[in-house]
Design a protein around this motif. Structure first.
Motif, PDB file in Angstrom:
ATOM      1  N   ASP A  73     -12.800  -4.005 -10.430  1.00 35.64           N
ATOM      2  CA  ASP A  73     -13.014  -2.568 -10.656  1.00 35.64           C
ATOM      3  C   ASP A  73     -13.549  -1.881  -9.393  1.00 35.64           C
ATOM      4  N   GLU A  74     -14.447  -2.552  -8.689  1.00 38.22           N
ATOM      5  CA  GLU A  74     -14.955  -1.973  -7.434  1.00 38.22           C
ATOM      6  C   GLU A  74     -13.842  -1.882  -6.388  1.00 38.22           C
ATOM      7  N   PHE A  75     -12.961  -2.862  -6.366  1.00 40.55           N
ATOM      8  CA  PHE A  75     -11.839  -2.823  -5.438  1.00 40.55           C
ATOM      9  C   PHE A  75     -10.932  -1.636  -5.725  1.00 40.55           C
ATOM     10  N   GLY A  80      -9.232   4.130  -4.098  1.00 34.78           N
ATOM     11  CA  GLY A  80      -9.030   5.512  -4.490  1.00 34.78           C
ATOM     12  C   GLY A  80      -8.163   5.670  -5.725  1.00 34.78           C
ATOM     13  N   LEU A  81      -7.804   4.586  -6.347  1.00 31.90           N
ATOM     14  CA  LEU A  81      -6.972   4.658  -7.553  1.00 31.90           C
ATOM     15  C   LEU A  81      -7.780   4.870  -8.825  1.00 31.90           C
ATOM     16  N   GLN A  87      -7.882   9.377 -15.077  1.00 27.67           N
ATOM     17  CA  GLN A  87      -7.257  10.539 -15.719  1.00 27.67           C
ATOM     18  C   GLN A  87      -6.188  10.117 -16.710  1.00 27.67           C
ATOM     19  N   ALA A  88      -5.550   9.009 -16.463  1.00 26.73           N
ATOM     20  CA  ALA A  88      -4.480   8.538 -17.346  1.00 26.73           C
ATOM     21  C   ALA A  88      -5.001   7.614 -18.442  1.00 26.73           C
ATOM     22  N   GLY A  93      -7.252  -3.440 -14.490  1.00 30.47           N
ATOM     23  CA  GLY A  93      -7.340  -4.863 -14.826  1.00 30.47           C
ATOM     24  C   GLY A  93      -6.404  -5.242 -15.962  1.00 30.47           C
ATOM     25  N   VAL A  94      -6.298  -4.364 -16.948  1.00 26.71           N
ATOM     26  CA  VAL A  94      -5.401  -4.613 -18.079  1.00 26.71           C
ATOM     27  C   VAL A  94      -3.948  -4.623 -17.609  1.00 26.71           C
TER      28      VAL A  94
END
Length: 105
Positions: A73-75, A80-81, A87-88, A93-94
């Protein structure tokens, strides 16, 4: 006048088209072997499919916590994703775990 000479020669068993009793036995045995081999392959398909599906599910369930422990998650935030995926309402990860399971299948 014979309209179909080739058909009549086949019916009479002309020597150029007749394979004999040994040839007929050979063709019949090959046909039976092919039939049994095909039935065996078709019978194994659901087993192979289920095995691949269960392996893919096990690997995907094992990789989900590994990604969160390794800081995936930090990566995603550093790349910047995170804003776009947030928003989506999508978790990266999923998506990665699902792609991994589809790759295994």
């Amino acid at each position: 006048m014979d309209l179909f000479p080739l058909a009549h020669s086949l019916d009479r068993g002309s020597s150029s088209y007749r394979c004999g009793a040994s040839g007929q036995r050979f063709l019949a045995s090959r046909s039976r072997e092919t039939h049994h081999r095909l039935r065996a392959e078709i019978g194994r398909f659901p087993l192979i499919r289920f095995t691949g599906w269960s392996i893919a599910k096990a690997v995907s369930k094992a990789w989900a916590p590994v990604l969160s422990m390794r800081g995936f998650d930090e990566f995603i935030e550093k790349t910047g994703l995170a804003g776009t995926l947030g928003q989506a309402n999508v978790d990266a990860g999923v998506i990665l775990v699902e792609l991994l399971s589809y790759f295994i299948l």
